[in-house]
Write a protein that holds these residues in place. Structure first.
Motif, PDB file in Angstrom:
ATOM      1  N   GLY A   1       0.835  -1.194   0.000  1.00 36.08           N
ATOM      2  CA  GLY A   1       0.000   0.000   0.000  1.00 36.08           C
ATOM      3  C   GLY A   1       0.868   1.242   0.000  1.00 36.08           C
ATOM      4  O   GLY A   1       2.084   1.179  -0.185  1.00 36.08           O
ATOM      5  N   PHE A   2       0.229   2.362   0.222  1.00 34.38           N
ATOM      6  CA  PHE A   2       0.902   3.653   0.130  1.00 34.38           C
ATOM      7  C   PHE A   2       0.682   4.456   1.395  1.00 34.38           C
ATOM      8  O   PHE A   2      -0.381   4.385   2.011  1.00 34.38           O
ATOM      9  N   GLN A   3       1.673   5.240   1.750  1.00 37.05           N
ATOM     10  CA  GLN A   3       1.604   6.108   2.926  1.00 37.05           C
ATOM     11  C   GLN A   3       0.897   7.398   2.523  1.00 37.05           C
ATOM     12  O   GLN A   3       1.265   8.035   1.536  1.00 37.05           O
ATOM     13  N   VAL A   4      -0.126   7.772   3.288  1.00 33.85           N
ATOM     14  CA  VAL A   4      -0.848   9.019   3.050  1.00 33.85           C
ATOM     15  C   VAL A   4      -0.633   9.891   4.280  1.00 33.85           C
ATOM     16  O   VAL A   4      -0.929   9.475   5.398  1.00 33.85           O
ATOM     17  N   THR A   5      -0.111  11.086   4.065  1.00 36.91           N
ATOM     18  CA  THR A   5       0.139  12.024   5.160  1.00 36.91           C
ATOM     19  C   THR A   5      -0.809  13.199   5.001  1.00 36.91           C
ATOM     20  O   THR A   5      -0.875  13.820   3.940  1.00 36.91           O
ATOM     21  N   ASN A   6      -1.544  13.478   6.059  1.00 35.22           N
ATOM     22  CA  ASN A   6      -2.499  14.573   6.061  1.00 35.22           C
ATOM     23  C   ASN A   6      -1.811  15.803   6.655  1.00 35.22           C
ATOM     24  O   ASN A   6      -1.579  15.862   7.860  1.00 35.22           O
TER      25      ASN A   6
ATOM     26  N   THR B   1      -1.806   4.224   6.197  1.00 34.80           N
ATOM     27  CA  THR B   1      -1.534   3.428   5.007  1.00 34.80           C
ATOM     28  C   THR B   1      -2.831   3.194   4.252  1.00 34.80           C
ATOM     29  O   THR B   1      -3.867   2.907   4.844  1.00 34.80           O
ATOM     30  N   CYS B   2      -2.752   3.322   2.945  1.00 35.67           N
ATOM     31  CA  CYS B   2      -3.883   3.068   2.068  1.00 35.67           C
ATOM     32  C   CYS B   2      -3.506   1.863   1.209  1.00 35.67           C
ATOM     33  O   CYS B   2      -2.514   1.905   0.481  1.00 35.67           O
TER      34      CYS B   2
ATOM     35  N   GLU C   1       0.914  10.730  -6.808  1.00 33.28           N
ATOM     36  CA  GLU C   1       0.078  10.374  -7.956  1.00 33.28           C
ATOM     37  C   GLU C   1      -1.063   9.475  -7.510  1.00 33.28           C
ATOM     38  O   GLU C   1      -0.916   8.668  -6.599  1.00 33.28           O
ATOM     39  N   PHE C   2      -2.183   9.611  -8.201  1.00 32.71           N
ATOM     40  CA  PHE C   2      -3.386   8.844  -7.865  1.00 32.71           C
ATOM     41  C   PHE C   2      -4.210   8.667  -9.120  1.00 32.71           C
ATOM     42  O   PHE C   2      -4.011   9.356 -10.108  1.00 32.71           O
TER      43      PHE C   2
ATOM     44  N   THR D   1       1.099   6.306  -5.632  1.00 37.82           N
ATOM     45  CA  THR D   1       2.357   6.557  -4.925  1.00 37.82           C
ATOM     46  C   THR D   1       1.972   7.038  -3.524  1.00 37.82           C
ATOM     47  O   THR D   1       0.787   7.234  -3.236  1.00 37.82           O
ATOM     48  N   ASP D   2       2.952   7.279  -2.664  1.00 44.13           N
ATOM     49  CA  ASP D   2       2.667   7.919  -1.382  1.00 44.13           C
ATOM     50  C   ASP D   2       2.075   9.294  -1.673  1.00 44.13           C
ATOM     51  O   ASP D   2       2.431   9.928  -2.668  1.00 44.13           O
TER      52      ASP D   2
END
Length: 111
Positions: A4-9, A17-18, A56-57, A86-87
């Protein structure tokens, strides 16, 4: 399949993680994180609007009224309908309180 990918708010400082193929909103909800109001979860109501600052999404189908192509190009998308490639670094774009209050008032008035 990857991990998965790391998502930082950037708005709250939270990070999560997504999983591959999971929407950002679903990943947030599974971890008990709140950043934006949640509505239909299908790309139609526009409540869960976020800005992708970096990364990127891919997008699922979203209402053009809430996420017009020019907004999507700037990274303004609905969290329920984006899937990281991507993250990501995101910012929450909560609706103005007046908008939410007027919708709640209309709902009460119909009862």
């Amino acid at each position: 399949m990857g991990m998965g990918f790391q998502v930082t708010n950037r708005t709250t400082g939270d990070s999560f993680t997504c999983s591959d193929g999971q929407s950002v909103l679903k990943a947030m909800e599974q971890r008990g994180l709140k950043c934006v109001p949640v509505g239909c979860r299908g790309g139609g109501c526009g409540y869960c609007k976020i800005r992708v600052v970096e990364g990127e999404f891919e997008c699922g189908k979203m209402s053009k009224a809430h996420a017009p192509p020019e907004a999507v190009e700037k990274g303004e998308v609905l969290a329920c309908r984006i899937y990281p490639l991507t993250d990501l670094i995101i910012e929450c774009l909560p609706q103005p309180a007046a908008d939410l209050a007027s919708k709640q008032t209309k709902t009460k008035a119909l009862r």
